[in-house]
Design a protein around this motif. Structure first.
Motif, PDB file in Angstrom:
ATOM      1  N   GLY A  95      13.106  -3.063   5.804  1.00 34.12           N
ATOM      2  CA  GLY A  95      14.586  -2.297   6.426  1.00 34.12           C
ATOM      3  C   GLY A  95      14.427  -1.278   7.224  1.00 34.12           C
ATOM      4  O   GLY A  95      15.514  -0.526   6.877  1.00 34.12           O
ATOM      5  N   GLY A  96      13.437  -0.963   7.592  1.00 33.36           N
ATOM      6  CA  GLY A  96      13.486   0.406   8.461  1.00 33.36           C
ATOM      7  C   GLY A  96      13.145   1.537   8.003  1.00 33.36           C
ATOM      8  O   GLY A  96      12.967   2.667   8.358  1.00 33.36           O
ATOM      9  N   ILE A  97      12.781   1.546   6.713  1.00 34.24           N
ATOM     10  CA  ILE A  97      12.355   2.727   5.709  1.00 34.24           C
ATOM     11  C   ILE A  97      11.388   2.147   4.900  1.00 34.24           C
ATOM     12  O   ILE A  97      11.389   1.296   4.160  1.00 34.24           O
ATOM     13  CB  ILE A  97      13.633   3.506   5.193  1.00 34.24           C
ATOM     14  CG1 ILE A  97      12.848   4.912   4.568  1.00 34.24           C
ATOM     15  CG2 ILE A  97      14.191   2.484   4.412  1.00 34.24           C
ATOM     16  CD1 ILE A  97      14.235   5.602   4.257  1.00 34.24           C
ATOM     17  N   ILE A  98      10.126   3.076   5.092  1.00 40.84           N
ATOM     18  CA  ILE A  98       9.083   2.672   4.158  1.00 40.84           C
ATOM     19  C   ILE A  98       8.373   3.852   3.578  1.00 40.84           C
ATOM     20  O   ILE A  98       8.116   4.975   4.127  1.00 40.84           O
ATOM     21  CB  ILE A  98       7.865   1.710   4.640  1.00 40.84           C
ATOM     22  CG1 ILE A  98       7.134   1.175   3.741  1.00 40.84           C
ATOM     23  CG2 ILE A  98       7.414   2.707   5.965  1.00 40.84           C
ATOM     24  CD1 ILE A  98       6.247  -0.098   4.179  1.00 40.84           C
ATOM     25  N   ASN A  99       7.922   3.784   2.197  1.00 38.90           N
ATOM     26  CA  ASN A  99       7.380   4.873   1.443  1.00 38.90           C
ATOM     27  C   ASN A  99       5.851   5.151   1.954  1.00 38.90           C
ATOM     28  O   ASN A  99       5.206   4.211   2.406  1.00 38.90           O
ATOM     29  CB  ASN A  99       7.363   4.452   0.107  1.00 38.90           C
ATOM     30  CG  ASN A  99       6.989   5.721  -0.985  1.00 38.90           C
ATOM     31  OD1 ASN A  99       6.428   6.756  -0.576  1.00 38.90           O
ATOM     32  ND2 ASN A  99       7.480   5.656  -2.020  1.00 38.90           N
ATOM     33  N   LEU A 100       5.564   6.393   2.416  1.00 41.38           N
ATOM     34  CA  LEU A 100       4.436   6.674   2.877  1.00 41.38           C
ATOM     35  C   LEU A 100       3.196   6.104   2.096  1.00 41.38           C
ATOM     36  O   LEU A 100       2.320   5.806   2.765  1.00 41.38           O
ATOM     37  CB  LEU A 100       4.238   8.313   2.904  1.00 41.38           C
ATOM     38  CG  LEU A 100       2.987   8.628   3.941  1.00 41.38           C
ATOM     39  CD1 LEU A 100       3.029   8.377   5.370  1.00 41.38           C
ATOM     40  CD2 LEU A 100       2.628  10.316   4.032  1.00 41.38           C
ATOM     41  N   ILE A 101       3.254   6.308   0.870  1.00 39.83           N
ATOM     42  CA  ILE A 101       2.172   5.646   0.098  1.00 39.83           C
ATOM     43  C   ILE A 101       1.968   4.231   0.134  1.00 39.83           C
ATOM     44  O   ILE A 101       0.892   3.672   0.396  1.00 39.83           O
ATOM     45  CB  ILE A 101       2.567   6.059  -1.313  1.00 39.83           C
ATOM     46  CG1 ILE A 101       2.742   7.504  -1.946  1.00 39.83           C
ATOM     47  CG2 ILE A 101       1.430   5.228  -2.274  1.00 39.83           C
ATOM     48  CD1 ILE A 101       2.910   7.850  -3.062  1.00 39.83           C
ATOM     49  N   ASP A 102       2.977   3.396   0.522  1.00 38.30           N
ATOM     50  CA  ASP A 102       2.823   2.142   0.715  1.00 38.30           C
ATOM     51  C   ASP A 102       2.224   1.975   2.010  1.00 38.30           C
ATOM     52  O   ASP A 102       1.359   0.877   1.985  1.00 38.30           O
ATOM     53  CB  ASP A 102       4.264   1.340   0.709  1.00 38.30           C
ATOM     54  CG  ASP A 102       4.919   1.589  -0.764  1.00 38.30           C
ATOM     55  OD1 ASP A 102       6.158   1.341  -0.458  1.00 38.30           O
ATOM     56  OD2 ASP A 102       4.308   1.575  -1.726  1.00 38.30           O
ATOM     57  N   ILE A 103       2.508   2.667   2.984  1.00 39.08           N
ATOM     58  CA  ILE A 103       1.617   2.582   4.270  1.00 39.08           C
ATOM     59  C   ILE A 103       0.524   2.620   4.176  1.00 39.08           C
ATOM     60  O   ILE A 103      -0.574   2.105   4.734  1.00 39.08           O
ATOM     61  CB  ILE A 103       2.554   3.280   5.315  1.00 39.08           C
ATOM     62  CG1 ILE A 103       3.612   2.783   6.063  1.00 39.08           C
ATOM     63  CG2 ILE A 103       1.285   3.656   6.451  1.00 39.08           C
ATOM     64  CD1 ILE A 103       3.487   1.405   6.622  1.00 39.08           C
ATOM     65  N   TYR A 104      -0.053   3.785   3.299  1.00 39.37           N
ATOM     66  CA  TYR A 104      -1.321   4.256   3.128  1.00 39.37           C
ATOM     67  C   TYR A 104      -2.267   3.007   2.675  1.00 39.37           C
ATOM     68  O   TYR A 104      -3.097   2.629   2.914  1.00 39.37           O
ATOM     69  CB  TYR A 104      -1.444   5.379   2.138  1.00 39.37           C
ATOM     70  CG  TYR A 104      -2.860   5.809   1.819  1.00 39.37           C
ATOM     71  CD1 TYR A 104      -3.223   5.576   0.505  1.00 39.37           C
ATOM     72  CD2 TYR A 104      -3.583   6.598   2.517  1.00 39.37           C
ATOM     73  CE1 TYR A 104      -4.565   5.935  -0.031  1.00 39.37           C
ATOM     74  CE2 TYR A 104      -4.905   7.109   2.323  1.00 39.37           C
ATOM     75  CZ  TYR A 104      -5.278   6.838   0.982  1.00 39.37           C
ATOM     76  OH  TYR A 104      -6.606   6.945   0.298  1.00 39.37           O
ATOM     77  N   CYS A 105      -1.728   2.335   1.580  1.00 37.72           N
ATOM     78  CA  CYS A 105      -2.429   1.371   0.837  1.00 37.72           C
ATOM     79  C   CYS A 105      -2.342  -0.055   1.891  1.00 37.72           C
ATOM     80  O   CYS A 105      -3.534  -0.411   2.042  1.00 37.72           O
ATOM     81  CB  CYS A 105      -1.569   0.791  -0.342  1.00 37.72           C
ATOM     82  SG  CYS A 105      -1.430   1.885  -1.513  1.00 37.72           S
ATOM     83  N   LEU A 106      -1.309  -0.217   2.596  1.00 41.32           N
ATOM     84  CA  LEU A 106      -1.267  -1.252   3.511  1.00 41.32           C
ATOM     85  C   LEU A 106      -2.390  -1.078   4.817  1.00 41.32           C
ATOM     86  O   LEU A 106      -3.241  -1.938   5.107  1.00 41.32           O
ATOM     87  CB  LEU A 106       0.143  -1.659   4.170  1.00 41.32           C
ATOM     88  CG  LEU A 106       1.038  -2.158   3.149  1.00 41.32           C
ATOM     89  CD1 LEU A 106       2.518  -1.900   3.640  1.00 41.32           C
ATOM     90  CD2 LEU A 106       0.753  -3.484   2.730  1.00 41.32           C
ATOM     91  N   PHE A 107      -2.135   0.008   5.305  1.00 42.04           N
ATOM     92  CA  PHE A 107      -3.140   0.512   6.428  1.00 42.04           C
ATOM     93  C   PHE A 107      -4.545   0.267   5.913  1.00 42.04           C
ATOM     94  O   PHE A 107      -5.478  -0.382   6.627  1.00 42.04           O
ATOM     95  CB  PHE A 107      -2.661   1.887   6.790  1.00 42.04           C
ATOM     96  CG  PHE A 107      -3.590   2.118   7.947  1.00 42.04           C
ATOM     97  CD1 PHE A 107      -4.171   3.208   8.476  1.00 42.04           C
ATOM     98  CD2 PHE A 107      -3.227   1.392   9.214  1.00 42.04           C
ATOM     99  CE1 PHE A 107      -4.626   3.773   9.774  1.00 42.04           C
ATOM    100  CE2 PHE A 107      -3.628   1.488  10.419  1.00 42.04           C
ATOM    101  CZ  PHE A 107      -4.379   2.538  10.917  1.00 42.04           C
TER     102      PHE A 107
END
Lengths: 442, 179
Positions: free
Chosen positions: A289-301
């Motif tokens: 939805g256009g906004i995502i937690n930085l921690i989540d990006i860290y894990c996904l990346f």
């Protein structure tokens, strides 16, 4: 007066008895007489009031040093004892000193006699008797004889094969027997540990001195880079730039951040990472939805990368570089400290409008909204929704309600209430809508 | 309209956030204001002079919406009253609060008015009569808190408007007005 044919006891300078090989002292009694009441007695001396030491091999009698005695330290080898008389407890024995009798034969051919051990001093007599029997039966000297003979055979001809006394065994090493043996063992262990520690620290010292050199080297390089980048009038040919970038890469790979990073557009590594991240983030961002937690990006990346994982620091650096490029995403930090990645096009105002609409619905007027409710409406994760609600609260759009039921938000009515007339409710506006929605009022 | 005893409650008394101490500054200021007024009004109509924080105080709980002010909130609102001079802490631990829905000066004026209304300008009257006598019935003086009355009397004594003299017991304490 009887003669003394008992074998003598060698004493050290300090009056300690010199023990036979493998001989261990077991019991001490003071104020002891060794008497022979047999007639005739040609060989067992009259030993009065001395120190009796029971060992695994012998009974040692030492004269009391405080008393001038004509007797000298003597030993009765347990092997020369043919019989120990059981202790008869009689009325007489209750009042007299404790005593025990044994039959002993001399080394010479004389007759065996009965000797009485009279214990006048303090001491656990019964324990002594028990140990006496035990040692006499144990015949420890036979063991040592075997050992002595075998070891003396092994040490062929080497002079000091002694059935020698005391702490040194026949091969010259220190004997580990008795309490002193334990202490000696401990001591040796300490010494060897100490030594290995010292060796280890030698290496550490060597490492430290090398590290110092490394640090100085890094400093030199750093200064050189700094001075190089400042002097722009000088040759800025490609070769030099290339080597400079190489140096930065080298420093980075060793874990040293080049100070030039901030001045230039950042080290190449972070630039590349930043672009890669921007590409990667597109899909997850849309999904959340256009906004995502930085921690989540860290894990996904990192999961997507598989190997060559990036550190949180790398991620932060990469995000902060976005403002230098033309990417449609930004890193944002909420008041609560939560960091998120969101689209540049993301508008807080839009979110607030949506929230206001949600919170004015009759259900929400009655019972407020929770972060999950907001999450559903906004299409974002509940944690993100909570951040939006908190932002709206700080803007004065919402009010919080904390209760055992949980954390909920309501439309902010306070500005609508007239402080001069608290009972007044106008016809139009949020306040009357709220009043109408509440069944309890009216 | 909802009531607490005889007291008419405003609508926002049923607004749950009213019972949660608001963190946002502007919102909190408004909230504190509303609570201060409510407390003073309630105490005035119910003739309450002391609020003990650890005890039940009907105004601090709304059973309809099942909300209650936390101790922290209670202390915040009462402290706001104290700062304004409309209340006083009776102990260092902030467990009891004396509510001055009339300021001491106002009480002093009321006493003087009472004296005038009852022809006591040079007269004598006991404390007991002021607090519970027939003359004071129907006036605000009736049932006044002892501490507050003493403070008002002291104020007037300093101004020379009256003299307090002791009797054989505390109830016999009397006042001679010299208005």
């Amino acid at each position: 007066m009887a003669g003394n044919s008992l074998p003598p006891v060698n004493l050290t300078d300090n009056g300690r008895p010199v023990l036979l090989p493998n001989e261990i002292e077991c019991f001490f009694l003071s104020g002891v007489d060794l008497l022979c009441e047999d007639e005739p007695n040609s060989w067992f001396p009259h030993l009065k009031s001395g120190l009796l030491i029971l060992t695994t091999h012998r009974l040692l009698w030492l004269p009391d040093t405080a008393v001038a005695s004509s007797s000298s330290a003597s030993a009765v080898h347990l092997s020369s004892i043919s019989h120990i008389f059981p202790n008869k407890k009689s009325l007489k024995s209750v009042f007299a000193s404790r005593r025990i009798r044994f039959q002993v034969s001399p080394e010479t051919g004389s007759r065996s006699v009965v000797v009485t051990v009279v214990v006048r001093g303090k001491g656990d007599f019964d324990a002594f008797v028990a140990k006496f029997w035990e040692n006499w039966r144990g015949r420890a000297w036979e063991e040592s004889e075997k050992v002595a003979s075998s070891s003396s055979n092994a040490v062929a001809g080497a002079g000091s094969a002694s059935s020698g006394s005391g702490i040194y065994s026949s091969d010259g090493t220190v004997r580990m027997v008795g309490v002193s043996g334990i202490l000696r063992k401990e001591q040796e262990m300490w010494e060897s540990t100490d030594k290995s520690l010292q060796d280890a620290f030698q290496d550490l010292n060597a490492l430290m001195s090398k590290a110092k050199e490394m640090v100085m080297l890094a400093e030199k390089m750093r200064l050189k880079l700094l001075s190089g980048s400042n002097s722009q009038t000088n040759t800025t040919n490609d070769e030099e730039m290339g080597s400079k970038e190489e140096m930065q890469e080298l420093l980075l790979s060793v874990g040293i951040i080049s100070p030039v990073t901030k001045e230039s557009a950042g080290a190449l590594y972070h630039q590349q990472l930043s672009r890669q991240l921007a590409d990667f983030v597109k899909v997850p961002l849309e999904r959340s939805g256009g906004i995502i937690n930085l921690i989540d990006i860290y894990c996904l990346f990192n999961r997507a990368r598989g190997t060559e994982l990036i550190s949180p620091d790398d991620l932060l650096q990469a995000c902060s570089l976005w403002e230098k490029f033309d990417v449609p995403i930004v890193l944002r930090k909420f008041d609560s400290g939560v960091m998120v990645i969101q689209n540049k096009s993301h508008s807080d105002e839009e979110v607030f409008t949506k929230i206001k609409a949600l919170v004015m619905k009759p259900d929400a007027l009655r019972a407020g909204i929770s972060p999950s409710d907001a999450a559903r409406t906004l299409g974002v994760a509940p944690a993100m929704a909570k951040e939006h609600l908190l932002s709206a609260e700080s803007k004065g759009i919402l009010c919080r309600d904390v209760s055992p039921d949980g954390f909920r938000f309501y439309i902010n009515l306070f500005p609508e209430i007239d402080r001069d007339d608290v009972y007044l409710v106008k016809d139009q506006g949020i306040y009357p809508s709220w009043v109408r929605a509440i069944p309890a009022l009216g | 309209m909802q009531k607490l005893g005889e007291f008419k409650l405003p609508h926002f008394f049923n607004y749950p956030p009213y019972f949660t101490l608001q963190p946002v500054r502007d919102t909190r200021e408004k909230q504190i204001q509303l609570w201060k007024e409510l407390i003073l009004d309630y105490c005035k109509t119910q003739k309450l002079f002391v609020i003990a924080l650890e005890e039940e105080f009907p105004l601090f709980t709304n059973t309809v919406i099942e909300r209650s002010l936390t101790n922290e909130a209670r202390e915040a609102f009462l402290s706001a009253l104290v700062s304004e001079g409309r209340a006083e802490w009776m102990d260092k631990g902030h467990r009891k609060c004396l509510i001055l829905w009339h300021r001491i000066q106002d009480w002093a004026d009321i006493l003087l008015q009472f004296a005038k209304d009852n022809g006591l300008e040079d007269g004598v009257v006991t404390i007991e009569e002021i607090r519970f006598g027939t003359e004071s019935q129907g006036t605000e003086l009736h049932g006044i808190d002892r501490t507050i009355l003493n403070r008002a009397l002291k104020l007037l004594e300093q101004k020379g408007k009256l003299v307090v003299f002791k009797g054989t017991s505390t109830d016999d304490e009397g006042i001679k007005f010299s208005v």
